[in-house]
Scaffold this active site. Structure first.
Site, PDB file in Angstrom:
ATOM      1  CG  HIS A 188      -2.008  -0.905   1.405  1.00 52.98           C
ATOM      2  ND1 HIS A 188      -2.950  -0.886   1.548  1.00 52.98           N
ATOM      3  CD2 HIS A 188      -2.542  -2.019  -0.166  1.00 52.98           C
ATOM      4  CE1 HIS A 188      -4.153  -1.718   1.579  1.00 52.98           C
ATOM      5  NE2 HIS A 188      -3.569  -2.539   0.136  1.00 52.98           N
ATOM      6  CE1 TYR A 244      -6.369   3.569  11.140  1.00 53.23           C
ATOM      7  CE2 TYR A 244      -5.392   4.054   8.283  1.00 53.23           C
ATOM      8  CZ  TYR A 244      -5.317   3.570   9.451  1.00 53.23           C
ATOM      9  OH  TYR A 244      -4.533   2.524  10.258  1.00 53.23           O
ATOM     10  N   PRO A 261      -4.541   0.252  18.682  1.00 54.25           N
ATOM     11  CG  PRO A 261      -6.508  -0.677  18.457  1.00 54.25           C
ATOM     12  CD  PRO A 261      -5.934   0.080  19.585  1.00 54.25           C
ATOM     13  CE  LYS A 320       3.503   3.628  13.208  1.00 53.15           C
ATOM     14  NZ  LYS A 320       3.480   2.671  12.152  1.00 53.15           N
ATOM     15  CE1 TYR A 336      -1.268   3.865   9.624  1.00 49.97           C
ATOM     16  CE2 TYR A 336       0.281   2.412   7.677  1.00 49.97           C
ATOM     17  CZ  TYR A 336      -1.776   3.212   8.395  1.00 49.97           C
ATOM     18  OH  TYR A 336      -2.301   2.074   8.707  1.00 49.97           O
TER      19      TYR A 336
HETATM   20  P1  RFL Z   1       1.190 -11.553  21.828  1.00 48.48           P
HETATM   21  O1  RFL Z   1       0.523 -11.417  20.653  1.00 48.48           O
HETATM   22  O2  RFL Z   1       0.146 -10.525  23.019  1.00 48.48           O
HETATM   23  O3  RFL Z   1       1.459 -12.847  22.287  1.00 48.48           O
HETATM   24  C1  RFL Z   1       1.811 -12.880  23.505  1.00 48.48           C
HETATM   25  C2  RFL Z   1       1.904 -14.737  23.940  1.00 48.48           C
HETATM   26  O4  RFL Z   1       2.102 -15.317  25.022  1.00 48.48           O
HETATM   27  C3  RFL Z   1       1.241 -16.250  25.714  1.00 48.48           C
HETATM   28  N1  RFL Z   1       1.308 -15.663  27.360  1.00 48.48           N
HETATM   29  C4  RFL Z   1       2.031 -17.075  27.972  1.00 48.48           C
HETATM   30  N2  RFL Z   1       3.073 -17.686  27.527  1.00 48.48           N
HETATM   31  C5  RFL Z   1       3.490 -18.704  28.687  1.00 48.48           C
HETATM   32  N3  RFL Z   1       2.744 -19.049  30.233  1.00 48.48           N
HETATM   33  C6  RFL Z   1       1.784 -17.189  30.227  1.00 48.48           C
HETATM   34  N4  RFL Z   1       1.676 -16.832  31.429  1.00 48.48           N
HETATM   35  C7  RFL Z   1       1.721 -16.253  29.388  1.00 48.48           C
HETATM   36  N5  RFL Z   1       0.668 -15.582  29.083  1.00 48.48           N
HETATM   37  C8  RFL Z   1       0.213 -14.801  27.811  1.00 48.48           C
HETATM   38  C9  RFL Z   1       0.082 -15.214  24.524  1.00 48.48           C
HETATM   39  O5  RFL Z   1      -0.478 -16.314  24.937  1.00 48.48           O
HETATM   40  C10 RFL Z   1       0.441 -15.142  23.496  1.00 48.48           C
HETATM   41  O6  RFL Z   1       0.239 -16.635  22.576  1.00 48.48           O
HETATM   42  O7  RFL Z   1       2.285 -10.605  22.129  1.00 48.48           O
HETATM   43  P2  RFL Z   1       3.703 -10.237  21.235  1.00 48.48           P
HETATM   44  O8  RFL Z   1       3.971 -11.748  20.377  1.00 48.48           O
HETATM   45  O9  RFL Z   1       4.661  -9.192  22.094  1.00 48.48           O
HETATM   46  O10 RFL Z   1       2.893  -9.299  19.573  1.00 48.48           O
HETATM   47  C11 RFL Z   1       2.303  -7.814  19.742  1.00 48.48           C
HETATM   48  C12 RFL Z   1       1.113  -8.010  19.224  1.00 48.48           C
HETATM   49  O11 RFL Z   1       0.032  -9.429  19.115  1.00 48.48           O
HETATM   50  C13 RFL Z   1       0.220  -7.274  18.745  1.00 48.48           C
HETATM   51  O12 RFL Z   1       0.696  -5.370  19.129  1.00 48.48           O
HETATM   52  C14 RFL Z   1      -0.607  -5.956  17.714  1.00 48.48           C
HETATM   53  O13 RFL Z   1      -1.553  -7.307  16.938  1.00 48.48           O
HETATM   54  C15 RFL Z   1      -1.413  -5.181  18.109  1.00 48.48           C
HETATM   55  N6  RFL Z   1      -1.997  -4.424  17.152  1.00 48.48           N
HETATM   56  C16 RFL Z   1      -1.472  -4.282  15.353  1.00 48.48           C
HETATM   57  N7  RFL Z   1      -0.558  -4.164  15.413  1.00 48.48           N
HETATM   58  C17 RFL Z   1       0.408  -3.934  14.811  1.00 48.48           C
HETATM   59  O14 RFL Z   1       1.754  -3.031  14.159  1.00 48.48           O
HETATM   60  N8  RFL Z   1      -0.603  -3.379  13.343  1.00 48.48           N
HETATM   61  C18 RFL Z   1      -2.112  -3.464  13.363  1.00 48.48           C
HETATM   62  O15 RFL Z   1      -2.976  -3.116  12.106  1.00 48.48           O
HETATM   63  C19 RFL Z   1      -2.326  -3.870  14.817  1.00 48.48           C
HETATM   64  N9  RFL Z   1      -3.662  -4.126  14.672  1.00 48.48           N
HETATM   65  C20 RFL Z   1      -3.115  -5.026  16.866  1.00 48.48           C
HETATM   66  C21 RFL Z   1      -3.740  -4.183  15.748  1.00 48.48           C
HETATM   67  C22 RFL Z   1      -3.479  -5.941  17.920  1.00 48.48           C
HETATM   68  C23 RFL Z   1      -5.607  -5.458  18.464  1.00 48.48           C
HETATM   69  N10 RFL Z   1      -5.980  -5.946  19.057  1.00 48.48           N
HETATM   70  C24 RFL Z   1      -7.002  -7.232  18.957  1.00 48.48           C
HETATM   71  C25 RFL Z   1      -5.510  -5.739  20.557  1.00 48.48           C
HETATM   72  C26 RFL Z   1      -5.033  -4.523  15.740  1.00 48.48           C
HETATM   73  C27 RFL Z   1      -6.075  -4.963  17.298  1.00 48.48           C
HETATM   74  C28 RFL Z   1      -8.140  -4.996  16.897  1.00 48.48           C
HETATM   75  C1  PHB Z   2      -6.274  -4.332  10.789  1.00 51.07           C
HETATM   76  O1  PHB Z   2      -6.194  -3.963   9.252  1.00 51.07           O
HETATM   77  O2  PHB Z   2      -6.414  -5.190  11.723  1.00 51.07           O
HETATM   78  C2  PHB Z   2      -5.745  -2.712  11.269  1.00 51.07           C
HETATM   79  C3  PHB Z   2      -5.672  -2.132  10.082  1.00 51.07           C
HETATM   80  C4  PHB Z   2      -4.852  -0.421  10.528  1.00 51.07           C
HETATM   81  C5  PHB Z   2      -4.750  -0.344  11.973  1.00 51.07           C
HETATM   82  C6  PHB Z   2      -5.701  -0.812  12.171  1.00 51.07           C
HETATM   83  C7  PHB Z   2      -5.447  -2.497  12.530  1.00 51.07           C
HETATM   84  O3  PHB Z   2      -4.336   1.283  12.103  1.00 51.07           O
END
Ligand code: RFL
Ligand code: PHB
Length: 389
Positions: free
Chosen positions: A72, A200, A292, A296, A384
């Site tokens: 993109h 957005y 989100p 990031k 971004y």
């Molecule tokens: P995770 O993915 O939470 O993984 C942590 C893992 O640790 C396990 N765990 C344990 N294991 C053993 N013993 C314990 N006591 C434990 N406690 C926990 C968990 O089960 C899990 O498997 O953290 P990690 O690896 O640091 O990764 C971070 C990302 O997952 C997170 O920052 C992103 O998903 C955030 N996020 C986005 N990030 C982006 O860069 N671009 C995006 O477009 C974006 N969109 C989003 C998002 C997060 C969202 N939500 C639901 C919070 C959109 C959403 C809606």
């Molecule tokens: C997503 O596709 O889940 C997504 C994309 C951009 C954002 C947050 C979530 O800023």
């Protein structure tokens, strides 16, 4: 059991660190509380920065991302029903790639399996000990049996609710937090996206985001109140609320269909300082959370992992602790810039229930400035697409 680095958590941070360490010949064990299928079932991030992509290439897990990811070169911002484009390529020379976190996790799990290094799923009662000594230890239970792993270092990649950060005595850690008075209701569906680029949307009914996972799979979000539950949002209600927030052209292109997943995520900014405690290192969501809006979270997890991996390689190859000593400050410098950007994007685009008339006017002036000033658009674009690792 004995290893060099015990990694707690098999999310993207833990799996990527494990893969990079493996490539550098450093032994590691990954412990995960859930099953692999459960980890793959969580629908999360979708936007990948170039620095993250380069790191995935270094880890030799970027092949499918290059094949299937959607590049993109810009994004759209819709205000008052009119869409404006921020041209990342023209403003920064860079772009981002749309490729789901689920797919990255799958690629990392496949690579992990091929390394034949130990990954323990369904590890319960994980606890970390003696990280102030030369010989830290991680204890856990699996299938009712207690186990111990002795290691040189512990990497806490266990997310916001993990055990590693919570094991640190409160006087050794400072936490900074902002909780936002709304959440995001997300819906995933096998329908073509309304636009080639993300939209957005600033709207009086609440923020909305049109995103995607592929040319046939869409991801939509609606700002919602924290009192709501996903069950109160049958698909028909979701689609009709989305229609109210979309511009005319997007409404014309909207294809609705059954949801594959629907969930509400609260929005939070959070940073724990420092990110190192003796031989225990925090990385990713274990140390910080961003709302989100700026896309990031996953990218920050990748930059932490990059610094930690390089520091551990320096330790094992050159017997130098300088990378380890610098890890926390280096990671936090980048973390705070992403926190600032994510907070700013969140403030810019959402309806705040307690905002005053003054707040709303300033928000509109900020949007007007962003969409009519090249300098302001360049500042958004630069953040971004991702600040350098
Ligand atoms: P995770 O993915 O939470 O993984 C942590 C893992 O640790 C396990 N765990 C344990 N294991 C053993 N013993 C314990 N006591 C434990 N406690 C926990 C968990 O089960 C899990 O498997 O953290 P990690 O690896 O640091 O990764 C971070 C990302 O997952 C997170 O920052 C992103 O998903 C955030 N996020 C986005 N990030 C982006 O860069 N671009 C995006 O477009 C974006 N969109 C989003 C998002 C997060 C969202 N939500 C639901 C919070 C959109 C959403 C809606
Ligand atoms: C997503 O596709 O889940 C997504 C994309 C951009 C954002 C947050 C979530 O800023």
């Amino acid at each position: 059991m004995r290893t060099q680095v015990a990694i707690v958590g098999a999310g993207p941070a833990g799996l990527l660190l494990g893969q990079l360490l493996h490539k550098s010949g450093i032994d590691n064990v990954i412990l995960e509380r859930q099953t692999a299928d459960y980890v793959l079932g969580r629908i999360r991030a979708g936007i990948i920065e170039q620095g993250t992509m380069a790191l995935l290439d270094t880890a030799c897990v970027g092949a499918r991302l290059h094949q299937e990811g959607l590049a993109h070169d810009g994004t759209q911002i819709c205000v008052g029903g009119t869409r404006h484009r921020i041209d990342f390529r023209a403003l920064t020379g860079k772009n981002v790639v749309v490729y789901g976190q689920t797919e990255i996790t799958r690629d990392l799990m496949d690579a992990r399996r091929a390394t034949q290094r130990t990954t323990i799923y369904e590890a319960t009662d994980v606890s970390v000990h003696d990280w102030s000594s030369e010989r830290p230890c991680v204890r856990f239970r699996q299938h009712g049996k207690e186990h111990e792993i002795f290691c040189d270092f512990v990497a806490g990649c266990d997310g916001y609710h993990g055990v590693c950060r919570q094991s640190v005595p409160p006087e050794a850690i400072r936490e900074f937090e902002r909780v936002y008075p709304f959440g995001w209701l997300g819906l995933l569906s096998d329908t073509p996206p309304v636009s080639e680029e993300l939209i957005y949307i600033h709207h009086a009914r609440g923020f909305s985001l049109c995103s995607m996972r592929s040319t046939t799979r869409s991801r939509y979000y609606l700002q919602c109140s924290l009192a709501e539950h996903a069950e109160e949002w049958p698909d028909a209600r979701f689609w009709s609320e989305l229609r109210l927030r979309l511009d005319v052209a997007a409404n014309d292109r909207l294809v609705t269909g059954p949801s594959l997943e629907k969930s509400i995520a609260p929005l939070r900014s959070f940073v724990a300082e420092p990110m190192r405690f003796g031989r225990l290192f925090l990385a990713g969501d274990a140390a910080h959370i961003v709302p989100p809006t700026g896309a990031k979270g996953l990218n920050l997890a990748a930059s932490d992992v990059n610094y930690l991996w390089l520091a551990l390689v320096e330790y094992y190859q050159d017997k130098s602790v300088s990378g380890l000593d610098d890890y926390s400050a280096r990671a936090l410098a980048r973390v705070w810039k992403a926190e600032r950007f994510s907070w700013w994007m969140t403030n810019l685009l959402h309806v705040f229930p307690d905002s005053s008339g003054f707040d709303r006017k300033v928000q509109l002036a900020e949007l007007d400035y962003l969409l009519n000033s090249q300098a302001a658009a360049a500042a958004l674009a630069e953040n971004y697409v991702g600040l350098p690792f």
